[in-house]
Design an enzyme around this catalytic site. Sequence first.
Site, mmCIF file in Angstrom:
data_model
loop_
_atom_site.group_PDB
_atom_site.id
_atom_site.type_symbol
_atom_site.label_atom_id
_atom_site.label_comp_id
_atom_site.label_asym_id
_atom_site.label_seq_id
_atom_site.Cartn_x
_atom_site.Cartn_y
_atom_site.Cartn_z
ATOM 1 N N ASP A 52 0.834 -1.208 0.000
ATOM 2 C CA ASP A 52 0.000 0.000 0.000
ATOM 3 C C ASP A 52 0.869 1.259 0.000
ATOM 4 O O ASP A 52 0.518 2.267 -0.609
ATOM 5 C CB ASP A 52 -0.913 0.008 1.235
ATOM 6 C CG ASP A 52 -2.043 -0.996 1.101
ATOM 7 O OD1 ASP A 52 -2.473 -1.247 -0.038
ATOM 8 O OD2 ASP A 52 -2.476 -1.545 2.129
ATOM 9 N N GLY A 53 2.001 1.189 0.696
ATOM 10 C CA GLY A 53 2.920 2.338 0.742
ATOM 11 C C GLY A 53 3.435 2.676 -0.655
ATOM 12 O O GLY A 53 3.580 3.848 -1.007
ATOM 13 N N ASN A 125 -4.757 8.838 1.776
ATOM 14 C CA ASN A 125 -5.186 8.182 3.017
ATOM 15 C C ASN A 125 -5.621 9.199 4.077
ATOM 16 O O ASN A 125 -6.758 9.230 4.492
ATOM 17 C CB ASN A 125 -4.052 7.346 3.615
ATOM 18 C CG ASN A 125 -4.100 5.889 3.187
ATOM 19 O OD1 ASN A 125 -5.017 5.484 2.474
ATOM 20 N ND2 ASN A 125 -3.127 5.109 3.608
ATOM 21 N N GLU A 126 -4.653 10.020 4.519
ATOM 22 C CA GLU A 126 -4.973 10.897 5.639
ATOM 23 C C GLU A 126 -3.906 11.955 5.905
ATOM 24 O O GLU A 126 -2.757 11.824 5.478
ATOM 25 C CB GLU A 126 -5.181 10.108 6.942
ATOM 26 C CG GLU A 126 -3.928 9.576 7.627
ATOM 27 C CD GLU A 126 -3.328 8.345 7.010
ATOM 28 O OE1 GLU A 126 -2.283 8.482 6.348
ATOM 29 O OE2 GLU A 126 -3.869 7.247 7.192
ATOM 30 N N ARG A 152 -7.296 17.887 23.484
ATOM 31 C CA ARG A 152 -6.034 17.590 24.183
ATOM 32 C C ARG A 152 -5.803 16.092 24.107
ATOM 33 O O ARG A 152 -6.704 15.316 24.437
ATOM 34 C CB ARG A 152 -6.081 18.027 25.645
ATOM 35 C CG ARG A 152 -6.015 19.524 25.825
ATOM 36 C CD ARG A 152 -6.023 19.897 27.298
ATOM 37 N NE ARG A 152 -5.830 21.324 27.476
ATOM 38 C CZ ARG A 152 -6.772 22.236 27.313
ATOM 39 N NH1 ARG A 152 -8.006 21.867 26.980
ATOM 40 N NH2 ARG A 152 -6.499 23.517 27.496
ATOM 41 N N ASP A 154 -3.064 12.837 22.075
ATOM 42 C CA ASP A 154 -1.865 12.498 21.284
ATOM 43 C C ASP A 154 -1.918 13.044 19.867
ATOM 44 O O ASP A 154 -0.872 13.369 19.298
ATOM 45 C CB ASP A 154 -1.711 10.973 21.193
ATOM 46 C CG ASP A 154 -1.131 10.388 22.473
ATOM 47 O OD1 ASP A 154 -0.991 11.145 23.456
ATOM 48 O OD2 ASP A 154 -0.833 9.175 22.482
ATOM 49 N N ALA A 189 -6.074 9.077 21.309
ATOM 50 C CA ALA A 189 -5.898 9.171 22.768
ATOM 51 C C ALA A 189 -6.214 10.553 23.329
ATOM 52 O O ALA A 189 -5.337 11.248 23.860
ATOM 53 C CB ALA A 189 -4.459 8.762 23.136
HETATM 54 P P1 NAD Z 1 3.603 1.012 6.874
HETATM 55 O O1 NAD Z 1 4.514 0.170 6.064
HETATM 56 O O2 NAD Z 1 3.872 1.210 8.323
HETATM 57 O O3 NAD Z 1 2.115 0.477 6.653
HETATM 58 C C1 NAD Z 1 1.170 0.502 7.597
HETATM 59 C C2 NAD Z 1 0.028 -0.461 7.214
HETATM 60 O O4 NAD Z 1 -1.056 0.307 6.710
HETATM 61 C C3 NAD Z 1 0.349 -1.509 6.156
HETATM 62 O O5 NAD Z 1 -0.104 -2.753 6.620
HETATM 63 C C4 NAD Z 1 -0.496 -1.065 4.943
HETATM 64 O O6 NAD Z 1 -0.921 -2.159 4.158
HETATM 65 C C5 NAD Z 1 -1.663 -0.423 5.645
HETATM 66 N N1 NAD Z 1 -2.424 0.522 4.851
HETATM 67 C C6 NAD Z 1 -1.989 1.619 4.178
HETATM 68 N N2 NAD Z 1 -3.023 2.224 3.584
HETATM 69 C C7 NAD Z 1 -4.128 1.492 3.890
HETATM 70 C C8 NAD Z 1 -5.498 1.639 3.589
HETATM 71 N N3 NAD Z 1 -5.951 2.664 2.892
HETATM 72 N N4 NAD Z 1 -6.352 0.720 4.104
HETATM 73 C C9 NAD Z 1 -5.930 -0.308 4.842
HETATM 74 N N5 NAD Z 1 -4.641 -0.488 5.173
HETATM 75 C C10 NAD Z 1 -3.756 0.410 4.701
HETATM 76 O O7 NAD Z 1 3.521 2.438 6.226
HETATM 77 P P2 NAD Z 1 3.333 2.825 4.726
HETATM 78 O O8 NAD Z 1 3.368 1.609 3.859
HETATM 79 O O9 NAD Z 1 4.240 3.946 4.455
HETATM 80 O O10 NAD Z 1 1.843 3.363 4.730
HETATM 81 C C11 NAD Z 1 1.526 4.622 5.238
HETATM 82 C C12 NAD Z 1 0.216 4.478 5.943
HETATM 83 O O11 NAD Z 1 0.415 3.734 7.130
HETATM 84 C C13 NAD Z 1 -0.359 5.786 6.402
HETATM 85 O O12 NAD Z 1 -1.092 6.417 5.396
HETATM 86 C C14 NAD Z 1 -1.209 5.353 7.582
HETATM 87 O O13 NAD Z 1 -2.567 5.214 7.257
HETATM 88 C C15 NAD Z 1 -0.683 3.996 7.966
HETATM 89 N N6 NAD Z 1 -0.314 4.014 9.389
HETATM 90 C C16 NAD Z 1 -1.075 3.273 10.225
HETATM 91 C C17 NAD Z 1 -0.838 3.302 11.583
HETATM 92 C C18 NAD Z 1 -1.717 2.482 12.480
HETATM 93 O O14 NAD Z 1 -2.564 1.729 11.954
HETATM 94 N N7 NAD Z 1 -1.576 2.606 13.791
HETATM 95 C C19 NAD Z 1 0.188 4.096 12.100
HETATM 96 C C20 NAD Z 1 0.959 4.835 11.229
HETATM 97 C C21 NAD Z 1 0.692 4.790 9.855
#
Ligand code: NAD
Length: 267
Positions: A52-53, A125-126, A152, A154, A189
Amino acid sequence: MKIATVLRDDDNTREVDRLLREKLRASSTRPFTLIENNGEEQPDLVLSIGGDGTLLEAVHQYGFSPSYVGIHTGHLGFYADWRPEELDDFVLALENVEPFIAEYPTVDCEFHKRDGEVLYKWALNEMVLRNNSLSTLVVAVYINGEEFETFRGDGLIVSSPSGSTAYNKAVNGAIVHPSLEGIQLSEIASINNQTYRTINSSLVLPKHHQVELIMMNPEVMIGLDREQAVWTDIRSIVCVVGQNKVKFARYKKLPFWGRVRKSFITG
Ligand code: NAD
């Protein structure tokens, strides 16, 4: 058809790319032109090979004009439709199938700097806002110009519908179908006690609504999909539903809820 590929940086992915290029060049049914990212030619189709990245990277590299297809070389990805074992079927589909184009909304963000400069960025994504230390992030949240709450905690996430299954899901935000053009504000949080209070639920805002986040911390960490940076000069961030959508070319049927089920329940 002009095709570009964006790869995850590993040997397995490079091998899948090599095999795919071989098959595309050998195609006698349809001419495929493989182009490089030299900024001169725009591809019609971008193949993201990796996870996905990689897809997020591809989308930020080529923007809104081409359509995208994901081939996953790691664990099952949310945005990826094809596995490396299916390359022959994929090339057959490219030759013979008229794809359905699924359009996924984005999040548009204006970053207002303290000196008055405004930067425009978007995310598939976000947008994630967090404090750049372990101390509490404090943000005044305005919706459509009206004060809503002081957050207030994280951090805060403003996600698109397709991003609702990513970071947003991990903080118990709702999963939103991408045909609903909205943005979702979710808390990471939050502090909720006798003194401090937030809504403590995710909010889904429709098109033409806006959420404004006014910083109280001198230094914040901002993430947009894969990109992240520490900012010391941001006064506020305004997020709305993106003006542009990312186009995904679907050569086989995998509706959104099937994709969700496959990603999170069955594998
Ligand atoms: P990464 O390799 O840490 O991937 C994080 C996970 O997010 C992977 O398993 C990927 O398949 C999944 N992912 C990404 N987009 C998705 C979507 N639209 N729906 C479902 N799963 C999805 O990081 P990366 O590959 O650089 O991806 C960046 C994304 O990681 C950010 O956009 C963010 O959404 C996600 N992320 C998730 C968390 C969390 O779930 N706690 C924390 C930080 C970042």
